[in-house]
Design a protein around this motif. Structure first.
Motif, PDB file in Angstrom:
ATOM      1  N   THR A   1       0.828  -1.207   0.000  1.00  0.00           N
ATOM      2  CA  THR A   1       0.000   0.000   0.000  1.00  0.00           C
ATOM      3  C   THR A   1       0.864   1.260   0.000  1.00  0.00           C
ATOM      4  OG1 THR A   1      -0.150   0.000   2.424  1.00  0.00           O
ATOM      5  CG2 THR A   1      -1.877  -1.170   1.206  1.00  0.00           C
TER       6      THR A   1
ATOM      7  N   ASN B   1       1.998   1.676  -3.522  1.00  0.00           N
ATOM      8  CA  ASN B   1       0.878   2.180  -4.327  1.00  0.00           C
ATOM      9  C   ASN B   1       0.655   3.667  -4.088  1.00  0.00           C
ATOM     10  OD1 ASN B   1       0.452  -0.404  -5.292  1.00  0.00           O
ATOM     11  ND2 ASN B   1      -1.224  -0.859  -3.889  1.00  0.00           N
ATOM     12  N   THR B   2       0.763   4.094  -2.831  1.00  0.00           N
ATOM     13  CA  THR B   2       0.564   5.498  -2.503  1.00  0.00           C
ATOM     14  C   THR B   2       1.668   6.360  -3.105  1.00  0.00           C
ATOM     15  OG1 THR B   2      -0.529   4.876  -0.431  1.00  0.00           O
ATOM     16  CG2 THR B   2       0.250   7.146  -0.614  1.00  0.00           C
TER      17      THR B   2
ATOM     18  N   TYR C   1       1.097   6.680  -6.696  1.00  0.00           N
ATOM     19  CA  TYR C   1       0.041   7.679  -6.891  1.00  0.00           C
ATOM     20  C   TYR C   1       0.644   9.083  -6.926  1.00  0.00           C
ATOM     21  CZ  TYR C   1      -5.074   7.666  -6.973  1.00  0.00           C
ATOM     22  OH  TYR C   1      -6.372   7.690  -7.375  1.00  0.00           O
TER      23      TYR C   1
ATOM     24  N   THR D   1      -1.884  11.504  -1.256  1.00  0.00           N
ATOM     25  CA  THR D   1      -1.506  10.626  -0.153  1.00  0.00           C
ATOM     26  C   THR D   1      -2.735  10.145   0.616  1.00  0.00           C
ATOM     27  OG1 THR D   1       0.569  11.868   0.065  1.00  0.00           O
ATOM     28  CG2 THR D   1      -0.054  10.457   1.905  1.00  0.00           C
ATOM     29  N   LYS D   2      -3.769  10.986   0.678  1.00  0.00           N
ATOM     30  CA  LYS D   2      -4.962  10.658   1.467  1.00  0.00           C
ATOM     31  C   LYS D   2      -6.094  10.090   0.616  1.00  0.00           C
ATOM     32  CE  LYS D   2      -5.455  14.802   3.118  1.00  0.00           C
ATOM     33  NZ  LYS D   2      -5.988  15.927   3.919  1.00  0.00           N
TER      34      LYS D   2
ATOM     35  N   THR E   1      -4.526   1.701  -1.099  1.00  0.00           N
ATOM     36  CA  THR E   1      -3.673   2.782  -0.604  1.00  0.00           C
ATOM     37  C   THR E   1      -3.588   2.723   0.922  1.00  0.00           C
ATOM     38  OG1 THR E   1      -5.560   4.307  -0.497  1.00  0.00           O
ATOM     39  CG2 THR E   1      -4.278   4.272  -2.546  1.00  0.00           C
TER      40      THR E   1
ATOM     41  N   LEU F   1       0.984   7.553   8.384  1.00  0.00           N
ATOM     42  CA  LEU F   1       0.401   8.472   7.402  1.00  0.00           C
ATOM     43  C   LEU F   1       0.530   9.916   7.865  1.00  0.00           C
ATOM     44  CD1 LEU F   1      -1.268   8.899   4.803  1.00  0.00           C
ATOM     45  CD2 LEU F   1      -3.326   8.617   6.202  1.00  0.00           C
TER      46      LEU F   1
END
Length: 296
Positions: free
Chosen positions: A76, A79-80, A83, A232-233, A252, A277
């Motif tokens: 994840t 993936n983030t 992104y 990110t969020k 994510t 996070l």
């Protein structure tokens, strides 16, 4: 002495009045943001799961050790970061081009501005469902590609395409929002600057490279950091369109946090993910402040 005391009271009253007006908002922030954040920080060092009626048990850094060896978390995180790498550059460059186009003084240009901004005001739930239909096996996109690819493209069912398909929706939703930010910056540039540049031979596309881009650097930095924090969020697109699948390829950090907290009821582990996070977003926010200081 009385006169001096009266002046001091007026001075103190003037200094305290703004804080009195800010106090209700501060109380709401403490109750809804700061206190829950402190609780989440505490829970990340405890075991609090399944039976939520039990008191949290202190386990120290066990959740962080589990996070370190959790392959799904690292996927994840990748993936983030992917992104960020893909979405942010597009949302920094493409809206500037759109802003330059809609900044032209042509008849009916306000309709184009409204059309580009329309996706921003559409609910993410509605947009996600609509795009899920477009991405379906027999959806519009595969129907348009039928002449080239008879079998179509598995937009949301293939690990190779799922995350990028979700990214496209994020870009589509964000173009109009960041375009408006750039448009405000473009309209603050005096026309005399472009006229002087034209006399020096800088006209057409070259004037934007020579004049527009240097003067828009603060806006470019702002859009870059804000879009990075938003990427990110990201959550709604993933939740509505893919549920993190297939095989965690579009999952994510925020969606993984939600899954651990509300699907698996592992509240303490979800708080640990949330703390990581928070540190990532804090780093991006500090970067934004430092860039703002340099730009100023």
């Amino acid at each position: 002495m009385d006169k001096l005391t009266s002046k001091n009271w007026i001075f103190i009253n003037q200094r305290l009045t703004p804080y009195v007006f800010l106090l209700p908002a501060l109380v709401i922030l403490v109750l809804t943001v700061f206190w829950p954040a402190l609780q989440a920080f505490y829970l990340s060092f405890t075991r609090y799961e399944y039976d939520l009626t039990q008191t949290p048990t202190w386990i120290g850094f066990a959740n962080f050790r589990r996070l370190w060896v959790d392959p799904v978390f690292w996927q994840t995180l990748v993936n983030t970061l992917l992104y960020l790498v893909v979405v942010v550059p597009i949302l920094v460059i493409a809206p500037l081009g759109l802003a330059i186009l809609v900044n032209q003084k042509l008849q009916g240009m306000h309709w184009f501005r409204a059309a580009y901004y329309t996706p921003v005001v559409i609910s993410m739930v509605v947009a996600g469902i609509a795009w899920r239909w477009l991405y379906a096996e027999n959806g519009l996109l595969n129907q348009l590609l039928k002449g080239i690819l008879p079998e179509g493209i598995p937009w949301l069912t293939s690990p190779r395409f799922a995350l990028f398909s979700v990214m496209a929706v994020t870009v589509w939703k964000g173009l109009g929002y960041y375009m408006v930010i750039y448009l405000a910056g473009l309209q603050s540039i005096p026309s005399d600057v472009y006229e002087a540049a034209a006399i020096d031979g800088s006209d057409g596309i070259s004037k934007h490279w020579d004049i527009t881009v240097p003067l828009m650097k603060p806006y470019l930095a702002l859009v870059g950091v804000v879009s990075a924090i938003s990427a990110t969020k990201v959550f709604e697109e993933v939740y509505i369109m893919t549920q993190g699948g297939p095989r965690n390829s579009s999952k994510t950090i925020v969606y993984y946090l939600y899954e651990q907290a509300f699907n698996n009821l592992e509240i303490s582990y979800a708080c640990t993910i949330g703390l990581v996070l928070f540190l990532i977003i804090l780093g991006l926010s500090i970067l934004r402040l430092s860039i703002g200081g340099v730009s100023a």
